[in-house]
Design an enzyme around this catalytic site. Sequence first.
Site, mmCIF file in Angstrom:
data_model
loop_
_atom_site.group_PDB
_atom_site.id
_atom_site.type_symbol
_atom_site.label_atom_id
_atom_site.label_comp_id
_atom_site.label_asym_id
_atom_site.label_seq_id
_atom_site.Cartn_x
_atom_site.Cartn_y
_atom_site.Cartn_z
ATOM 1 N N ASP A 3 -3.036 1.616 1.075
ATOM 2 C CA ASP A 3 -3.087 2.786 1.958
ATOM 3 C C ASP A 3 -2.220 3.920 1.426
ATOM 4 O OD1 ASP A 3 -4.742 1.338 3.682
ATOM 5 O OD2 ASP A 3 -3.058 0.599 4.864
ATOM 6 N N ASP A 10 -0.611 -0.095 -4.684
ATOM 7 C CA ASP A 10 -0.572 -0.204 -3.238
ATOM 8 C C ASP A 10 -1.934 0.265 -2.722
ATOM 9 O OD1 ASP A 10 0.496 -0.336 -0.552
ATOM 10 O OD2 ASP A 10 0.757 1.833 -0.638
#
Length: 189
Positions: A16, A14
């Site tokens: 952020d 992922d």
Amino acid sequence: MESEQPKWPAIFFDRDGVINEPPSIEQRYLTRWEDFRFVPGMPRVLAKVKARGYRTILITNQQGVGKGIMTMAELTTIHEMMQATLAKQGAAFDAIYVATGLADEDARRKPSPAMLLEAAEEHAIDLARSWFVGDHDNDMRAGQLAGVGTIRVEGLKRIKVTSDYQVYDAGELWQVLEALTLKSCLSSD
């Protein structure tokens, strides 16, 4: 008879909160490269994973584009600058998959496994030997639905979905990935 293309293990990440520091609560969306800050140690983790022969794939929901908070060109600039910075350290991602639509309108958004499955098809990835590193329940769910192991980077987000491993920083993440990738290397011989 045509031989089957070899399948590669991958680590999906992922963005952020995992690769870069998450935007502030007030800001909510990272819209400029100037505000991008790598999580300490993450470029080194990426380089080490790549050195072990794993593909590295970024899987990210970025509905700020769908909401009109940023443009696709601005998002592309952030990813191009991120990749250029990582490339200097031998850590650039092999591919980036982004879902930019709104939560209720984009079938590719996590927790859907769609982006992971696309990446597996396009990059000959062996999902059974792959892992997803994220910080949100949607990441864990997408990984589970795609049939990959899950590693949660603990943060401020509430946890309702379990993961195979939990870590608190890049150092702990590398310890887990080092053990998993060494195990995979030994079992594939």
